[in-house]
Enzyme design. Structure first.
Site, short mmCIF file in Angstrom:
data_model
loop_
_atom_site.label_atom_id
_atom_site.label_comp_id
_atom_site.label_asym_id
_atom_site.label_seq_id
_atom_site.Cartn_x
_atom_site.Cartn_y
_atom_site.Cartn_z
N MET A 128 0.87 -1.19 0.00
CA MET A 128 0.00 0.00 0.00
C MET A 128 0.89 1.23 0.00
O MET A 128 1.89 1.27 0.72
CB MET A 128 -0.85 0.08 1.28
CG MET A 128 -1.70 -1.11 1.57
SD MET A 128 -3.36 -0.90 0.92
CE MET A 128 -4.08 -2.43 1.54
N THR A 129 0.48 2.23 -0.76
CA THR A 129 1.19 3.50 -0.71
C THR A 129 0.49 4.37 0.34
O THR A 129 -0.72 4.58 0.26
CB THR A 129 1.14 4.18 -2.09
OG1 THR A 129 1.72 3.27 -3.03
CG2 THR A 129 1.92 5.49 -2.08
N GLU B 225 -4.86 -8.69 3.92
CA GLU B 225 -5.06 -7.50 3.07
C GLU B 225 -5.14 -7.86 1.59
O GLU B 225 -5.23 -6.98 0.74
CB GLU B 225 -3.97 -6.45 3.33
CG GLU B 225 -4.19 -5.74 4.66
CD GLU B 225 -3.22 -4.59 4.91
OE1 GLU B 225 -3.56 -3.73 5.74
OE2 GLU B 225 -2.13 -4.56 4.31
N ASN C 131 -2.42 -9.24 17.33
CA ASN C 131 -2.30 -8.31 18.46
C ASN C 131 -3.53 -8.41 19.36
O ASN C 131 -4.44 -9.22 19.11
CB ASN C 131 -2.01 -6.88 17.97
CG ASN C 131 -3.21 -6.21 17.28
OD1 ASN C 131 -4.34 -6.67 17.39
ND2 ASN C 131 -2.95 -5.12 16.58
N GLU D 38 4.28 -4.25 26.42
CA GLU D 38 4.43 -5.34 27.39
C GLU D 38 5.24 -6.51 26.84
O GLU D 38 5.81 -7.29 27.61
CB GLU D 38 3.05 -5.90 27.76
CG GLU D 38 2.11 -4.91 28.40
CD GLU D 38 2.29 -4.86 29.91
OE1 GLU D 38 2.67 -5.90 30.49
OE2 GLU D 38 2.07 -3.80 30.47
N THR E 249 9.07 -7.58 27.63
CA THR E 249 10.13 -6.87 26.92
C THR E 249 10.46 -5.61 27.68
O THR E 249 9.71 -5.20 28.58
CB THR E 249 9.69 -6.56 25.47
OG1 THR E 249 10.83 -6.17 24.71
CG2 THR E 249 8.64 -5.46 25.40
N ASP F 251 4.12 -5.38 12.41
CA ASP F 251 4.70 -5.93 11.19
C ASP F 251 6.21 -6.16 11.34
O ASP F 251 6.76 -7.12 10.80
CB ASP F 251 4.43 -5.01 10.00
CG ASP F 251 2.95 -4.95 9.64
OD1 ASP F 251 2.22 -5.91 9.97
OD2 ASP F 251 2.52 -3.94 9.04
N1 LIG Z 1 6.62 0.99 23.66
C1 LIG Z 1 7.15 -0.21 23.35
N2 LIG Z 1 8.24 -0.66 24.00
C2 LIG Z 1 8.80 -1.85 23.70
N3 LIG Z 1 8.32 -2.66 22.74
C3 LIG Z 1 7.24 -2.27 22.04
C4 LIG Z 1 6.59 -1.04 22.31
N4 LIG Z 1 5.53 -0.95 21.46
C5 LIG Z 1 5.53 -2.08 20.71
N5 LIG Z 1 6.55 -2.88 21.04
C6 LIG Z 1 6.92 -4.16 20.41
O1 LIG Z 1 6.19 -4.29 19.22
C7 LIG Z 1 5.40 -5.49 19.23
C8 LIG Z 1 4.13 -5.26 18.47
O2 LIG Z 1 3.40 -4.21 19.07
P1 LIG Z 1 1.80 -4.22 19.11
O3 LIG Z 1 1.34 -5.35 19.93
O4 LIG Z 1 1.38 -2.85 19.50
O5 LIG Z 1 1.49 -4.55 17.59
P2 LIG Z 1 0.43 -3.85 16.64
O6 LIG Z 1 -0.70 -3.40 17.44
O7 LIG Z 1 0.14 -4.80 15.54
O8 LIG Z 1 1.28 -2.65 16.11
P3 LIG Z 1 0.77 -1.41 15.29
O9 LIG Z 1 1.13 -0.25 16.16
O10 LIG Z 1 1.58 -1.48 14.06
O11 LIG Z 1 -0.70 -1.61 15.06
C9 LIG Z 1 5.21 -5.81 20.70
O12 LIG Z 1 4.98 -7.20 20.88
C10 LIG Z 1 6.54 -5.37 21.27
O13 LIG Z 1 7.51 -6.37 21.03
C1 LIG Z 2 -3.92 -4.26 16.04
O1 LIG Z 2 -3.74 -4.20 14.65
C2 LIG Z 2 -4.77 -3.52 13.97
C3 LIG Z 2 -4.50 -3.67 12.48
O2 LIG Z 2 -4.80 -4.96 12.11
C4 LIG Z 2 -4.81 -2.08 14.40
O3 LIG Z 2 -5.88 -1.40 13.75
C5 LIG Z 2 -5.03 -2.03 15.91
O4 LIG Z 2 -4.97 -0.70 16.35
C6 LIG Z 2 -3.97 -2.86 16.61
N1 LIG Z 2 -4.30 -2.97 18.02
C7 LIG Z 2 -3.49 -2.58 19.00
C8 LIG Z 2 -3.96 -2.82 20.38
O5 LIG Z 2 -2.41 -2.05 18.78
#
Ligand SMILES: Nc1ncnc2c1ncn2[C@@H]1O[C@H](COP(=O)(O)OP(=O)(O)OP(=O)(O)O)[C@@H](O)[C@H]1O
Ligand SMILES: *[C@@H]1O[C@H](CO)[C@@H](O)[C@H](O)[C@H]1NC(C)=O
Ligand SMILES: *[C@@H]1O[C@H](CO)[C@@H](O)[C@H](O)[C@H]1NC(C)=O
Length: 334
Positions: free
Chosen positions: A25-26, A166, A211, A251, A268, A281
């Site tokens: 995606m762009t 996606e 997540n 966490e 972590t 990702d």
């Molecule tokens: N503030 C933080 N400090 C340390 N590690 C982090 C932090 N935020 C995210 N991570 C790392 O990134 C991983 C993925 O984060 P998260 O569970 O928020 O995924 P997500 O919700 O899919 O991310 P996105 O923000 O792209 O939607 C976590 O399991 C952790 O390893």
């Molecule tokens: C989990 O990933 C989705 C994208 O699939 C995002 O919209 C959502 O905000 C993420 N949730 C958390 C708790 O970071």
């Protein structure tokens, strides 16, 4: 078939260890003081174009850690086509393929179509970092099973295949089925999640990684702690996955496997986040790298390292631009 330059040719001789069947995606990003109301025009102070899409993001992170990777995806052609549905000139597809090449990713199966626009995410971000996003998946939805069949050799010879949601579910399912039947380890990231996910996604997943909010959608359970995540992971495991991982932001994550069906929390070190976009990702891409290149590490050790890499990615702005390269990481991760 995608254009393949020098990098493309080189690649055809080398087997990709990590294959991603997924989206490009762009991102069209405007920074504004506040979000506009219906019918309103406001001025922003900055605009930029970024490379996103969960599939490509995960592929880029794996590649930057040193994995040989191949991206199976679809974008628009740069040409104006003859087709009825043609959408006019769209240079995003060519730019995206160039981006994949810059990241040393094989584009042999990065297809281009005249029948839809390159996937885009139009994003408006206000001063508080809140956003509104419109995704038009476009060409991503035209990636089909015929395209996968052309990529059969690359898929069957990989160590790990990653899929998300996606592209169409039928395409993801077919990709997972092809990998699974050849003994290629499947890493499935059910994002964006839907409550009625086809049950085959679970049985085809060697590793199912989502997540907290996705775990909630898939199970109907509230997930706001490692203990909750363990409970949700058990529900997902019982649907047929070999391993379930739920990421928990700062966490860390929780893991669970068929052979050891007791939830294990992998904490972590919390870092101060500048931009968490694409952290999930980065985590998935890093995990694919370890599964492919360090299969003898314990899953727990792979997840500790993936946590670390994703934490690096949240400490700088941008999505792919925040993903670390091997040379910038501590040696003991490799
Ligand atoms: N503030 C933080 N400090 C340390 N590690 C982090 C932090 N935020 C995210 N991570 C790392 O990134 C991983 C993925 O984060 P998260 O569970 O928020 O995924 P997500 O919700 O899919 O991310 P996105 O923000 O792209 O939607 C976590 O399991 C952790 O390893
Ligand atoms: C989990 O990933 C989705 C994208 O699939 C995002 O919209 C959502 O905000 C993420 N949730 C958390 C708790 O970071
Ligand atoms: C990994 O384990 C397998 C089987 O136990 C062994 O044959 C192989 O040499 C090990 N590989 C590495 C890199 O340690």
């Amino acid at each position: 078939m995608a254009a393949s330059g020098e990098a493309g040719r080189q690649w055809q001789e080398e087997v990709a260890a990590v294959v991603v069947v997924g989206s490009c995606m762009t991102d069209l990003v405007s920074l504004t003081p506040r979000l506009p109301k219906t019918g309103e025009t406001i001025h922003g102070h900055k605009f930029f174009i970024g490379f996103g899409g969960k599939g490509a993001n995960q592929c880029v992170q794996a590649a930057r850690l040193g994995a040989r990777t191949s991206m199976v995806c679809k974008e628009a052609t740069g040409r104006t086509g003859e087709s009825e549905n043609q959408v006019g000139k769209d240079s995003f597809g060519n730019d995206y393929i160039e981006n994949l090449k810059q990241n040393d990713i094989s584009t042999e199966f990065a297809y281009q179509t005249e029948d839809a626009a390159t996937g885009t995410a139009s994003i408006i971000v206000n001063k508080e970092g809140q956003n509104i996003i419109v995704i038009v998946a476009g060409a991503n939805l035209l990636l089909n099973t015929k395209d996968l069949r052309e990529a059969t050799d690359v898929i069957r010879r990989a160590k790990v295949m990653i899929c998300q949601l996606e592209v169409t579910p039928a395409t993801s399912l077919e990709a997972l089925t092809m990998a699974h039947s050849s003994g290629v380890k499947t890493l499935f990231n059910p994002a964006p999640a839907t409550a009625d996910l086809d049950s085959r996604f679970y049985t085809l997943s060697d590793v199912f990684c989502c997540n907290e909010s996705e775990a909630e959608i898939l199970t109907g359970l509230a997930v706001s702690s490692p203990a909750d995540a363990g409970t949700a992971a058990l529900v997902l495991l019982e649907r047929g996955c070999q391993v379930v991982i739920i990421t928990l932001g700062a966490e860390g994550c929780v893991m669970l496997s068929k052979t050891e069906p007791v939830p294990k929390f992998i904490p972590t070190e919390k870092v101060k986040a500048v931009d968490t976009t694409g952290a999930g990702d980065s985590f998935v891409g890093a995990l694919a790298f370890y599964l492919a290149y360090y299969p003898n590490l314990s899953l727990e050790e792979m997840l500790k390292r993936s946590n670390f890499i994703a934490a690096v990615s949240v400490q700088t702005a941008g999505t792919q631009s925040s993903y670390p390269h091997k040379k910038d990481l501590p040696l003991d991760l490799f």
